[in-house]
Structures are given as C-alpha cells and as structure tokens.
Design a protein around this motif. Structure first.
Motif, PDB file in Angstrom:
ATOM      1  N   PRO A 196      21.114   9.756  -0.904  1.00 34.22           N
ATOM      2  CA  PRO A 196      20.313  10.364  -0.177  1.00 34.22           C
ATOM      3  C   PRO A 196      18.825   9.389   0.319  1.00 34.22           C
ATOM      4  O   PRO A 196      18.329   8.729  -0.387  1.00 34.22           O
ATOM      5  N   THR A 197      18.818   9.549   1.628  1.00 30.31           N
ATOM      6  CA  THR A 197      17.964   8.681   2.166  1.00 30.31           C
ATOM      7  C   THR A 197      16.484   8.647   1.805  1.00 30.31           C
ATOM      8  O   THR A 197      15.564   7.801   1.691  1.00 30.31           O
TER       9      THR A 197
ATOM     10  N   ILE B 252      11.333   6.319  -2.213  1.00 33.02           N
ATOM     11  CA  ILE B 252      10.446   6.075  -3.623  1.00 33.02           C
ATOM     12  C   ILE B 252       9.916   4.684  -3.845  1.00 33.02           C
ATOM     13  O   ILE B 252       9.066   4.159  -4.135  1.00 33.02           O
ATOM     14  N   PRO B 253      11.228   3.637  -3.934  1.00 30.40           N
ATOM     15  CA  PRO B 253      10.893   2.248  -4.354  1.00 30.40           C
ATOM     16  C   PRO B 253      10.171   1.607  -3.252  1.00 30.40           C
ATOM     17  O   PRO B 253       9.525   0.714  -3.381  1.00 30.40           O
ATOM     18  N   ALA B 254      10.481   2.035  -2.036  1.00 33.94           N
ATOM     19  CA  ALA B 254       9.873   1.385  -0.742  1.00 33.94           C
ATOM     20  C   ALA B 254       8.065   1.655  -0.733  1.00 33.94           C
ATOM     21  O   ALA B 254       7.423   0.518  -0.617  1.00 33.94           O
ATOM     22  N   ILE B 255       7.897   2.842  -1.322  1.00 32.91           N
ATOM     23  CA  ILE B 255       6.430   3.083  -1.466  1.00 32.91           C
ATOM     24  C   ILE B 255       5.979   2.349  -2.721  1.00 32.91           C
ATOM     25  O   ILE B 255       4.715   1.869  -2.578  1.00 32.91           O
ATOM     26  N   ILE B 256       6.789   2.189  -3.830  1.00 35.86           N
ATOM     27  CA  ILE B 256       6.173   1.664  -4.943  1.00 35.86           C
ATOM     28  C   ILE B 256       5.768   0.196  -4.672  1.00 35.86           C
ATOM     29  O   ILE B 256       4.859  -0.386  -5.115  1.00 35.86           O
ATOM     30  N   PHE B 257       6.714  -0.456  -3.982  1.00 34.74           N
ATOM     31  CA  PHE B 257       6.855  -1.861  -3.737  1.00 34.74           C
ATOM     32  C   PHE B 257       6.020  -2.450  -2.477  1.00 34.74           C
ATOM     33  O   PHE B 257       5.456  -3.466  -2.218  1.00 34.74           O
ATOM     34  N   PHE B 258       5.754  -1.562  -1.415  1.00 35.47           N
ATOM     35  CA  PHE B 258       5.209  -1.827  -0.354  1.00 35.47           C
ATOM     36  C   PHE B 258       4.139  -0.838   0.219  1.00 35.47           C
ATOM     37  O   PHE B 258       3.567  -0.968   1.496  1.00 35.47           O
TER      38      PHE B 258
ATOM     39  N   ILE C 200      11.507  -1.009   5.548  1.00 37.67           N
ATOM     40  CA  ILE C 200      12.629  -1.499   4.449  1.00 37.67           C
ATOM     41  C   ILE C 200      13.497  -0.315   4.098  1.00 37.67           C
ATOM     42  O   ILE C 200      14.901  -0.650   4.113  1.00 37.67           O
ATOM     43  N   ALA C 201      13.051   0.821   4.212  1.00 37.79           N
ATOM     44  CA  ALA C 201      14.138   2.014   3.718  1.00 37.79           C
ATOM     45  C   ALA C 201      15.106   2.187   4.865  1.00 37.79           C
ATOM     46  O   ALA C 201      16.349   2.475   4.497  1.00 37.79           O
ATOM     47  N   THR C 202      14.870   2.024   6.092  1.00 40.45           N
ATOM     48  CA  THR C 202      15.715   2.042   7.168  1.00 40.45           C
ATOM     49  C   THR C 202      16.871   0.859   7.077  1.00 40.45           C
ATOM     50  O   THR C 202      17.760   1.125   7.300  1.00 40.45           O
TER      51      THR C 202
END
Length: 277
Positions: A139-140, A145-151, A160-162
C-alpha cells in the motif's frame, strides 16, 4: 488456534529496529539525498514559475510539436494549459508537474540501466522480481512512513515515496523491450562486427524505445496517482485542493482539482507517446 497466535512473528518490531538503525547510522546519506532532491525540485519550480505562464505554455507547445509533429496534439496542449490557467490552478499545476517530472527523471535514470542489466542477466531479473512485486503491491501509504522518518515533511518525502512506488514500471518495461529484441537482428549486428556496446546502442535500445517510452508514460501516470497521497506529507500541488475538498466534503473543489489532474495526465501522455513504425 491459540498456539498459533501466542508467538507473533515480529515483522513490525523488526522493521522498527531497522528504521531506527538507519535513521542513526545513515543520517548523512539521507541528508545528502534530501539536499539533491530539494535542489532538483527548486530548479524545476524556478523554470515553471519564474516565466510568464504563456511563455511556459508556448514552450510545452514547441516540445509537443517537436516530438509529435501533430497540429492536433500541439493545439490540445495549448488549450489544456489555457484551461488550467482559466481555472486558477496554474501554481498548483506547476508544483505537481515538478513532482511528476522530477520523479520521472529519477525513475528513468535508475530504471532504464537496471532494466538493461536485467535483460542481459536473466538471473538478476529473477532475483529482482519479488522485490519489484513488493514495491508495486505494498500500500502506497506505507511508503510515507519511512519517507517522513528519514526526510521530514514537504516535497522531498513525497518525491521519495513516488519514486519507490513507480520505479518498477521502467525497470520491467525496459527489460521487456531489450529482451524481446529479435535474435536475427542481434546475429546480423554481431556478424558485421558490432561490439556489445554497439549492439546495445544501435540495435537493442532503438528496438526497445517504444517499450521504454511506454515505461515513461506509465511512470507519469503512476506519479500523478501519487500526487494526492504525497499531499498528505506536505507536498504542494494539485493534491492539496483534493485533500482539502475531501476534508470539507466540497464537491465543486474536488471535481475542479481532480479534472485538472486528468487534463495534465492526458497532455503528458499525448506529448510523450511514441509508437513503433
């Protein structure tokens, strides 16, 4: 069945440990990636937003004419962007175009070389296939979640998520195009003394160009599908009014912004469409 649920396999806890470790040990790498992505996004935003909108529209029309040599396609591009300008979504459209084109650039730079390597090494594609399936079926929202954590919050985590969600498309289609090059063409090139590099650049890539361009089209469509989701992590663009319309149950705002996204998707698809002759 109690015995089956008493000992839970620690999938979530393991992922949390991995993310915590990466956040501490790989922070300089993520900071560098963030700086590069921010520079790319800022540069594209400057190109789209600094000139007058009519100049940008004229540039897109020139690109459409150069690529398609079609008056109908060029007129469609002009009318489509004038419609967006009329609806008052020009700034949001340029922000979404920035996110889409930046993700396309990153995905094609990563996906095409990997697809070529996988086409020449079947074992590599077999090893990558489960990972590509995971990237396309997870699921997109999970990518956020990791995109927010890292960036953090903003355009970069949305980009990044895209990229993570979209990059399997150019990999698969580049692999398909290169690996489906007819054997007689390859044999003829080698018989005339072509080196592997010459075979790649003069035979395989020209033959695979329609599939590669289809991968680009799919990248654009999938990136546009992430516009609304990226708005949830602070990415600007057409996803913002869509999310606002959802929160306010505003049918007019939702339909306007959604229709503008459709117009952008159609225009980009028509401009970048390549068919084998």
């Amino acid at each position: 069945m109690d015995w089956l649920t008493e000992t839970k396999i620690p999938v979530g806890k393991t992922a949390q440990v991995v993310f915590d470790w990466l956040q501490v040990t790989a922070a300089p790498v993520f900071d560098w990636i963030s700086d590069v992505m921010e520079g790319l996004i800022d540069g594209m935003l400057w190109v789209f937003q600094t000139p007058h909108p009519l100049i940008v529209i004229a540039a897109f029309a020139a690109i459409a004419w150069y690529l398609q040599r079609s008056r109908a396609t060029t007129a469609m591009v002009v009318l489509g962007f004038l419609f967006i300008l009329n609806q008052g979504y020009w700034e949001e459209t340029t922000e979404s175009l920035t996110l889409v084109l930046a993700s396309c650039l990153v995905c094609m730079v990563i996906g095409v070389p990997i697809g070529i390597a996988a086409a020449h090494r079947p074992w590599l594609y077999r090893a990558m296939r489960p990972l590509l399936d995971l990237m396309q079926t997870l699921p997109t929202f999970v990518y956020l979640i990791p995109a927010i954590i890292f960036f953090g919050i903003g355009m970069v985590p949305g980009l990044i998520a895209t990229v993570i969600f979209v990059v399997p498309a150019p990999i698969r289609l580049t692999h398909l195009g290169v690996s489906s090059t007819p054997a007689p063409l390859l044999e003829a090139a080698r018989a005339f003394g072509a080196t592997p590099r010459q075979v790649l650049w003069k035979v395989e890539l020209p033959y695979a160009l329609p599939q590669i361009m289809t991968g680009l089209n799919q990248t654009i469509m999938l990136s546009l599908s992430m516009v609304v989701i990226a708005a949830l992590v602070g990415a600007d663009g057409l996803g913002v009014p869509v999310v606002r319309a959802l929160n306010q149950v505003n049918t007019a705002l939702g339909f306007e912004s959604g229709f503008v996204i459709v117009v952008v998707a159609i225009l980009l698809d028509r401009v970048l469409r390549v068919e084998r002759k």
